[in-house]
Design an enzyme around this catalytic site. Structure first.
Site, short mmCIF file in Angstrom:
data_model
loop_
_atom_site.label_atom_id
_atom_site.label_comp_id
_atom_site.label_asym_id
_atom_site.label_seq_id
_atom_site.Cartn_x
_atom_site.Cartn_y
_atom_site.Cartn_z
N GLY A 10 0.74 -1.30 -0.05
CA GLY A 10 0.10 0.06 0.09
C GLY A 10 0.67 1.24 0.14
O GLY A 10 1.92 1.31 0.69
N ASP A 127 -0.17 1.08 9.56
CA ASP A 127 -0.66 0.24 10.57
C ASP A 127 0.12 0.38 11.79
O ASP A 127 -0.52 0.14 13.05
CB ASP A 127 -1.01 -1.13 10.22
CG ASP A 127 -1.92 -1.16 8.92
OD1 ASP A 127 -2.81 -0.52 8.73
OD2 ASP A 127 -1.92 -2.15 8.12
N ARG A 162 -27.31 12.46 15.84
CA ARG A 162 -27.08 10.89 15.24
C ARG A 162 -25.97 10.15 16.11
O ARG A 162 -24.88 11.10 16.49
CB ARG A 162 -26.67 10.83 13.89
CG ARG A 162 -27.94 11.16 12.81
CD ARG A 162 -27.41 11.52 11.51
NE ARG A 162 -28.55 11.51 10.43
CZ ARG A 162 -28.45 12.24 9.36
NH1 ARG A 162 -27.05 12.70 8.98
NH2 ARG A 162 -29.37 12.34 8.56
N MET A 169 -8.23 2.22 9.29
CA MET A 169 -7.58 1.18 8.62
C MET A 169 -6.99 0.48 9.81
O MET A 169 -6.98 1.08 11.00
CB MET A 169 -6.55 1.75 7.70
CG MET A 169 -7.07 1.85 6.37
SD MET A 169 -5.92 2.33 5.05
CE MET A 169 -6.77 2.11 3.78
N GLY A 170 -5.93 -0.38 9.80
CA GLY A 170 -5.29 -0.85 11.03
C GLY A 170 -4.99 -2.52 10.80
O GLY A 170 -4.03 -3.14 11.49
N GLU A 221 -10.89 -1.51 11.23
CA GLU A 221 -11.37 -2.57 10.10
C GLU A 221 -11.34 -3.98 10.55
O GLU A 221 -12.16 -4.73 10.17
CB GLU A 221 -10.54 -2.16 8.84
CG GLU A 221 -9.16 -2.51 8.96
CD GLU A 221 -8.49 -2.03 7.61
OE1 GLU A 221 -9.14 -1.82 6.71
OE2 GLU A 221 -6.96 -2.45 7.62
N ARG A 265 -25.19 6.59 11.40
CA ARG A 265 -24.77 6.56 10.25
C ARG A 265 -23.20 5.93 10.37
O ARG A 265 -22.59 6.07 11.41
CB ARG A 265 -24.65 7.81 9.78
CG ARG A 265 -26.06 8.41 9.32
CD ARG A 265 -26.82 8.00 8.21
NE ARG A 265 -27.74 8.25 7.87
CZ ARG A 265 -29.02 8.19 8.41
NH1 ARG A 265 -29.05 7.05 9.24
NH2 ARG A 265 -30.27 8.67 7.97
#
Length: 341
Positions: A10, A127, A162, A169-170, A221, A265
């Site tokens: 990445g 990460d 809300r 990420m991670g 994630e 949400r």
């Protein structure tokens, strides 16, 4: 000596600063030549490289991404392998490789070193999951980007009353979620290292709502709720056989809205965390790692990775670098958990 540099896996803020640090020191101090492999291991397997001059790296430390390109190519697949790679190195006159990447990149570099190729590694992952180094470049920038995004999402959550669930990420560690969540004042932080029931998360959300707050949940994630055995991975495996994670925020938002009746949400920050210019910390760290990688090449320290330990740059073996993930320890999570709900 002619040295090949690759950036694989990445993309990450700070990659160009590593290249710049390595090339500038390699040319001005040691008189080396440099080439860059196109698109990570793909360029190594296909023997596709470009010359890197001092002029080419001028001013690139502040640029995001990588001037060399990157990919998730496995050098042992698609016609690759040690013999093919070595033949390309001989043809191009390349004596050694500096491989800049994360777990998958360094694992491949370790296998190639075992069969005799001369490789030095530089740790790259937003990460921050490599145990052999205190920090990896890109992590600081990713946390800053995530924090700013969460701050913006919080305002719309408060305007509409809300609950906002933000996925960061991670992979299999929760460092980005922990740091960004604490910085943004999240009411719950969910990380892979900690099993938490949906009932407990709903309780934290309800408590925050009862105080008149718009509940904010930050989830990594790779988080696995207590009732499940593995992380949410609907997109299969990558080229290194690792699950492609993502989407847990959407599933969690549905569960929380059902249980709490609070309008909820979900937002997945995704690749935005890897883009843009690197922070000052990441520029400096990346530059130091690039310069240290050249020192390792000069001293024939093949099969090693440069690493940050405290304030010093040291070398560790690939085996040590890949020994285990750097997970969030219990005490660090407990510090943040005091603020939940």
């Amino acid at each position: 000596m002619k040295i090949g540099i690759l950036t694989s896996g990445g993309d990450c803020p700070g990659l160009n600063a590593v290249v710049r640090g390595a090339v500038l020191k390699g040319i001005t101090v040691h008189g080396h030549e440099f080439v860059g492999f196109r698109d990570g291991w793909r360029g190594v397997v296909q023997g596709e490289a470009i010359d890197i001059s001092r002029a080419m790296v001028r001013g690139i430390a502040k640029q995001g991404g990588t001037i060399l390109g990157t990919s998730r190519t496995n050098p042992f697949d698609n016609g690759g392998g040690p013999e093919v790679i070595e033949a390309h190195l001989v043809r191009l006159g390349i004596d050694a490789i500096i491989a800049i990447g994360g777990e998958g990149t360094l694992a491949a570099a370790n296998r190639l070193t075992d069969v005799g190729l001369k490789i030095v590694g530089v740790p790259k992952t937003v990460d921050n999951d490599l145990d052999a180094t205190d920090y990896t470049f890109g992590f600081d920038t990713a946390v800053q980007i995530a924090t700013e995004a969460i701050d913006r999402l919080r305002t719309t959550g408060e305007s509409h009353h809300r609950c906002m669930v933000v996925e960061v990420m991670g992979r299999h560690v929760g460092w980005i979620a922990l740091h960004a969540g604490m910085a943004a004042g999240a009411h719950a932080i969910l990380i892979p290292e900690q099993k938490v029931s949906v009932e407990q998360i709903a309780q934290w959300v309800t408590q925050a709502n009862a105080r008149g707050r718009a509940p904010l949940v930050v989830v990594a994630e790779g988080f696995v709720p207590e009732h499940l055995e593995s992380p949410h991975s609907p997109r299969g495996l990558d080229t290194f056989g690792r699950p492609r994670l993502g989407g847990i925020a959407d599933k969690l938002a549905q569960e929380l809205e059902t249980r709490t009746t609070i309008e909820t949400r979900a937002t997945t920050l995704g690749y935005i965390q890897r883009g843009g210019v690197p922070s000052a910390f990441d520029r400096v760290l990346a530059t130091r790692l690039g310069m240290a990688a050249i020192d390792a090449v000069v001293e024939d320290s093949w099969g090693t990775m440069v690493a940050l330990k405290g304030t010093e740059i040291l070398r560790v073996s690939f085996e040590e670098a890949l020994g285990q993930l750097k997970s969030v320890p219990q005490e660090r999570y407990d510090e943040a958990a005091v603020l939940f709900g």
